[in-house]
Design an enzyme around this catalytic site. Structure first.
Site, short mmCIF file in Angstrom:
data_model
loop_
_atom_site.label_atom_id
_atom_site.label_comp_id
_atom_site.label_asym_id
_atom_site.label_seq_id
_atom_site.Cartn_x
_atom_site.Cartn_y
_atom_site.Cartn_z
N PHE A 80 69.14 47.03 58.29
CA PHE A 80 69.60 47.08 59.69
C PHE A 80 70.00 48.45 59.85
O PHE A 80 70.15 49.13 61.01
CB PHE A 80 70.87 46.16 59.79
N LYS A 81 70.02 49.36 58.88
CA LYS A 81 70.26 50.85 59.12
C LYS A 81 69.42 51.32 59.73
O LYS A 81 69.47 52.45 60.47
CB LYS A 81 70.66 51.41 57.57
N ASP A 82 68.16 50.89 59.89
CA ASP A 82 67.06 51.54 60.63
C ASP A 82 67.45 51.43 61.96
O ASP A 82 66.77 52.16 62.79
CB ASP A 82 65.57 50.85 60.42
N LEU A 101 69.97 54.47 62.63
CA LEU A 101 69.51 55.77 62.28
C LEU A 101 68.14 56.20 62.97
O LEU A 101 68.12 57.46 63.13
CB LEU A 101 69.35 55.65 60.61
N THR A 133 71.91 52.77 53.57
CA THR A 133 71.79 53.93 54.44
C THR A 133 70.81 54.94 54.13
O THR A 133 70.45 55.64 54.78
CB THR A 133 73.42 54.21 54.63
#
Length: 485
Positions: A115-117, A120, A148
């Protein structure tokens, strides 16, 4: 024009560009908007059928003035961010068969399967846009518990405006997560494996805080951050709460609860702010593992740092949920002086006991649970056998919590946020399924490819990490200047 201020009250209000490029505010606080935009029911109705990219444009436009980023420029940044995701819809939301009214928001179709994609990919493209316009270069430093770091490294890789230094606790993330960083060959990506982190990535956050406090060094390398302390990450993460609600709700106003595997509170902070902006989420549910830092906050009113436990859901093995301070600011009528006092008390004593009024203000609309590894592993096996649906260990934490809070949630729809692809955790999947060979659902081509590639990176012991980083980052900065010349 909407301005941004420190939640500790120091410094002057700044524009969105300054807030994004600075990371931390000058007083060490977290940037927050002077006010949260309020979204009417009529606006929600108009947005209900938008695609994820279209919705991102509408929501982000509430925070970014057109004089800073034009509509066409913002659309281009969003398209560059999400045009490479595996799924055209960016975030699929399947309904589960074995649970009534339960859906899963699959947030893991970006380049590093996390989900950090989602955050970011947008933030790095926005930072790159600002830096190219200013003809500047930043050094960004990120600490990671496993997700992350790979996402930051992946989206920064090859950007002429950025160098990224990714710190990770050696041995406390999976080999798959490590290789997502160390197999990137671009010269502006610098993974740093750190030994002897007794408190996991929280140890790394303390070193990063010292680097920020070192003003001569900060100026020399033009230091910033793109982890969840950056307002841009929280801002863009509000979008998937709106999108998830629209995909699941039959009509605007329908009560829907969302369960979030939680560590540093960055994702949940975005959900909390989305609700304050007008999204009718009934319950935001904190799904903690054994470390339970947020569970203590939401059930006992205690912000404390306890000894860390290594769990099967390692990406949420967090002791200090920094983004809670950002959310709390909006729960206490933006009283920056109180925030400053509480953060100073925590830094001094390692604990804050909130008064009853404050406790009641921030816990409203939240439920929480802390779950065991045994229950996490058991539900992975259960879902795979019942539905042929494979959960990663963090999504599993959210499903365990949804089950445990079933009566409190009531008879309405539940949306569980799925924050990573199971292919990033093959050892945990084998343990849960009690198998030697992995099912196809626990593999991914990008993970398999990384196993066959050379690795690069630095290593350091935590005891001398600060000194080692200063030396390495200053050297790299000097090399960049020579190349530019």
């Amino acid at each position: 024009m909407l301005k941004f201020v420190s939640n500790k009250g120091g410094g002057e209000p700044v524009d969105i560009e300054t807030a994004i490029l600075s990371g931390y505010a000058p007083d060490g606080g977290l940037y927050v908007p002077e006010h949260l935009p309020q979204i009417s029911v009529e606006q929600l109705e108009q947005w209900k059928h938008l695609s994820f990219k279209e919705l991102a444009f509408e929501i982000v436009s509430l925070f970014i003035d057109r004089s800073i980023v034009s509509a066409q420029e913002l659309k281009s940044i969003i398209e560059n961010a999400y045009g490479t995701f595996e799924k055209e819809e960016v975030i699929p939301i399947p309904k589960l068969r074995s649970r009534k009214n339960t859906y899963v928001m699959e947030l893991f179709y970006g380049s590093t399967l996390s989900f950090k994609d989602v955050g970011l990919s947008f933030l790095v493209n926005l930072v790159d846009f600002f830096l190219k316009r200013k003809q500047e270069r930043l050094s960004v430093v990120v600490a990671t518990t496993g997700d992350t770091g790979p996402a930051a490294a992946s989206y920064v890789a090859g950007k002429s405006t950025l160098d990224v230094w990714v710190l990770y606790p050696k041995g406390l993330i999976t080999e798959e997560q490590e290789r997502q960083m160390t197999t990137l060959q671009q010269s502006n990506v610098h993974p740093v494996g750190v030994y002897n982190c007794q408190e996991g990535a929280d140890d790394l956050d303390l070193v990063i805080a010292k680097l920020y406090a070192n003003q001569p060094f900060k100026n020399k390398v033009n230091l910033s951050s793109i982890n969840s302390i950056n307002w841009g990450r929280v801002m863009i993460q509000t979008v998937h709460y709106f999108y998830g609600y629209f995909q699941v709700a039959d009509k605007i106003g329908e009560p829907i609860s969302m369960v979030v595997p939680s560590g540093a509170f960055g994702n949940l902070c975005a959900g909390g702010l989305a609700r304050k902006m007008g999204l009718p989420i009934k319950n935001l549910i904190v799904a903690n593992n054994k470390n339970g830092c947020l569970h203590r906050i939401f059930t006992k009113g205690i912000f404390s740092k306890e000894p860390i436990h290594e769990t099967v859901s390692s990406a949420i093995d967090i002791l200090v949920p920094l983004n809670f301070w950002r959310y709390l600011y909006f729960c206490v009528d933006k009283d920056a002086q109180k925030l400053k006092q509480w953060t100073e008390e925590f830094e001094k004593n390692g604990m804050v006991q909130f008064d009853e009024t404050t406790f009641n203000a921030y816990k409203k609309g939240f439920l929480s649970r802390s779950v065991s590894d045994e229950d996490t592993l058991a539900i992975i096996k259960e879902f795979f056998e019942a539905e042929d649906y494979l959960l990663d260990p963090h999504t599993a934490v959210s499903l365990v919590v949804a089950d445990e809070l079933n009566e409190e949630i009531g008879d309405h729809k539940v949306l569980c946020l799925s924050t990573a692809h199971p292919a990033k955790f093959p050892g945990i999947i084998r343990q849960a399924l009690n198998c030697e060979s992995l099912p196809e659902a626990a593999t991914h081509p990008s993970i398999e490819q990384a196993k066959r590639q050379c690795q690069k990176g630095y290593t350091a012991d935590h005891s001398h990490l600060e000194e080692a980083l200063i030396q390495a980052m200053e050297y790299q900065c000097e090399q960049n200047r020579k190349i530019k010349i």
